[in-house]
Scaffold this motif. Structure first.
Motif, short mmCIF file in Angstrom:
data_model
loop_
_atom_site.label_atom_id
_atom_site.label_comp_id
_atom_site.label_asym_id
_atom_site.label_seq_id
_atom_site.Cartn_x
_atom_site.Cartn_y
_atom_site.Cartn_z
N ARG A 14 -62.62 71.88 -96.58
CA ARG A 14 -62.01 70.59 -96.96
C ARG A 14 -60.50 70.63 -96.76
NH1 ARG A 14 -62.23 70.29 -102.44
NH2 ARG A 14 -61.77 68.06 -102.43
N PRO A 15 -59.90 69.50 -96.37
CA PRO A 15 -58.44 69.45 -96.19
C PRO A 15 -57.67 69.82 -97.45
CG PRO A 15 -59.46 67.52 -95.19
CD PRO A 15 -60.54 68.22 -95.96
N THR A 16 -58.24 69.49 -98.62
CA THR A 16 -57.54 69.74 -99.88
C THR A 16 -58.00 71.02 -100.58
OG1 THR A 16 -59.16 68.35 -101.04
CG2 THR A 16 -57.12 67.29 -100.29
N ARG A 17 -58.62 71.91 -99.85
CA ARG A 17 -59.18 73.12 -100.45
C ARG A 17 -58.11 73.99 -101.10
NH1 ARG A 17 -60.44 76.64 -94.95
NH2 ARG A 17 -58.28 77.23 -94.56
N PHE A 18 -58.57 74.78 -102.04
CA PHE A 18 -57.73 75.75 -102.74
C PHE A 18 -57.93 77.16 -102.18
CE2 PHE A 18 -57.82 78.79 -106.42
CZ PHE A 18 -56.47 78.81 -106.71
N GLY A 19 -59.03 77.38 -101.48
CA GLY A 19 -59.51 78.71 -101.16
C GLY A 19 -58.56 79.63 -100.42
N GLU A 20 -57.67 79.07 -99.60
CA GLU A 20 -56.81 79.99 -98.83
C GLU A 20 -55.84 80.75 -99.73
OE1 GLU A 20 -53.88 77.15 -96.47
OE2 GLU A 20 -55.93 76.42 -96.59
N LEU A 21 -55.51 80.21 -100.90
CA LEU A 21 -54.59 80.92 -101.81
C LEU A 21 -55.24 82.18 -102.39
CD1 LEU A 21 -52.88 77.90 -103.65
CD2 LEU A 21 -52.04 79.21 -101.69
N PRO A 22 -56.43 82.09 -102.98
CA PRO A 22 -57.06 83.35 -103.43
C PRO A 22 -57.46 84.26 -102.27
CG PRO A 22 -58.50 81.47 -103.86
CD PRO A 22 -57.18 80.92 -103.47
N ALA A 23 -57.74 83.69 -101.10
CA ALA A 23 -58.08 84.53 -99.95
C ALA A 23 -56.90 85.42 -99.57
CB ALA A 23 -58.51 83.67 -98.76
N LYS A 24 -55.72 84.83 -99.51
CA LYS A 24 -54.52 85.61 -99.17
C LYS A 24 -54.24 86.65 -100.25
CE LYS A 24 -52.34 81.91 -96.49
NZ LYS A 24 -51.28 80.87 -96.47
N TRP A 25 -54.43 86.27 -101.50
CA TRP A 25 -54.16 87.18 -102.61
C TRP A 25 -55.09 88.39 -102.58
CZ3 TRP A 25 -57.48 88.09 -106.90
CH2 TRP A 25 -56.91 88.87 -107.92
N ILE A 26 -56.41 88.15 -102.42
CA ILE A 26 -57.34 89.28 -102.45
C ILE A 26 -57.23 90.11 -101.17
CG2 ILE A 26 -59.39 88.13 -101.50
CD1 ILE A 26 -59.25 90.63 -104.48
N ALA A 27 -56.89 89.47 -100.04
CA ALA A 27 -56.69 90.25 -98.81
C ALA A 27 -55.50 91.20 -98.96
CB ALA A 27 -56.47 89.31 -97.63
N GLU A 28 -54.44 90.74 -99.60
CA GLU A 28 -53.29 91.60 -99.83
C GLU A 28 -53.66 92.76 -100.76
OE1 GLU A 28 -50.24 89.04 -101.31
OE2 GLU A 28 -49.87 88.10 -99.35
N LYS A 29 -54.45 92.47 -101.79
CA LYS A 29 -54.91 93.52 -102.70
C LYS A 29 -55.74 94.56 -101.94
CE LYS A 29 -53.34 92.28 -106.75
NZ LYS A 29 -52.37 93.15 -107.45
N ALA A 30 -56.64 94.08 -101.08
CA ALA A 30 -57.47 95.00 -100.31
C ALA A 30 -56.63 95.85 -99.36
CB ALA A 30 -58.53 94.22 -99.54
N ASN A 31 -55.66 95.23 -98.73
CA ASN A 31 -54.85 95.95 -97.74
C ASN A 31 -53.87 96.92 -98.36
OD1 ASN A 31 -55.91 95.06 -95.25
ND2 ASN A 31 -54.83 93.10 -95.44
N GLU A 32 -53.69 96.86 -99.68
CA GLU A 32 -52.89 97.87 -100.36
C GLU A 32 -53.63 99.21 -100.45
OE1 GLU A 32 -52.01 96.19 -104.16
OE2 GLU A 32 -50.55 94.73 -103.36
#
Length: 204
Positions: A14-32
């Protein structure tokens, strides 16, 4: 040992989705983590049709080239983190369709989840776990659930102004648990898949 490749899959288009914010957050956590290499996969980038193949790719190759592109991409990974929006007590139609576009590509791999919504996406994550069983996947016990006041605080659509890093007191421990479990299961499944492949090759 090479790093385990983890796909972080955004479930909403959806254009108004929220999902990319937690996606970036958890990807950063994983990449640590030294054991993991995470990459965000956005369903918007694959333009998948509604599933209309003659059969699952468990039985025959898919004809649609966008579906094949998706299958080839998800085959690259040792495990997955699904970022799960909850729609009417389940996962999004876009995610279910993307899951259905493949079968063998998911088999014998591990996954975790980050759910969000008024109850933290808990019902959707449970549905996803049931789907994972059919796909011969293993789910982590722990998941991240962003719900209630935390969800309102970080969702711009509800006037939220906080970053996800500001609510880590609520969700940080569950993220650590989920990533710990995903690392263990993804490594175990990868080792088993490699052993199966070696056995099959030796039998040729």
């Amino acid at each position: 040992m090479s790093k385990l490749k983890i796909a972080v899959i955004i479930s909403s288009t959806r254009p108004t989705r929220f999902g990319e914010l937690p996606a970036k957050w958890i990807a950063e956590k994983a990449n640590e983590r030294p054991e993991l290499q995470a990459e965000i996969l956005d369903l918007r980038d694959f333009d998948l049709p509604f599933f209309d193949e003659a059969a699952s790719n468990a039985w025959m190759p898919s004809a649609n080239q966008n579906a094949v592109k998706w299958q080839n991409k998800i085959s690259e990974f040792d495990g997955y983190i699904f970022v799960v929006a909850e729609y009417n007590r389940s996962i999004t139609g876009a995610l279910k369709n993307a899951i259905d576009q493949a079968y063998v590509n998911w088999n014998k791999k591990a996954f975790g989840a980050v759910g969000y919504g008024t109850v933290g996406g808990a019902r959707a994550v449970e549905h996803l776990r049931g789907i994972g069983v059919e796909l011969q996947m293993v789910s982590t016990r722990s998941a991240v659930h962003i719900g209630g006041a935390d969800f309102m605080a970080v969702h711009p659509g509800f006037g939220g102004t906080k970053a996800l890093t500001e609510i880590e007191g609520s969700i940080g421990n569950s993220a650590k648990d989920m990533l710990d479990q995903l690392t263990w299961w993804a490594a175990a499944a990868k080792s088993a898949r490699e052993e199966d492949a070696a056995t099959a090759k030796a039998a040729e």
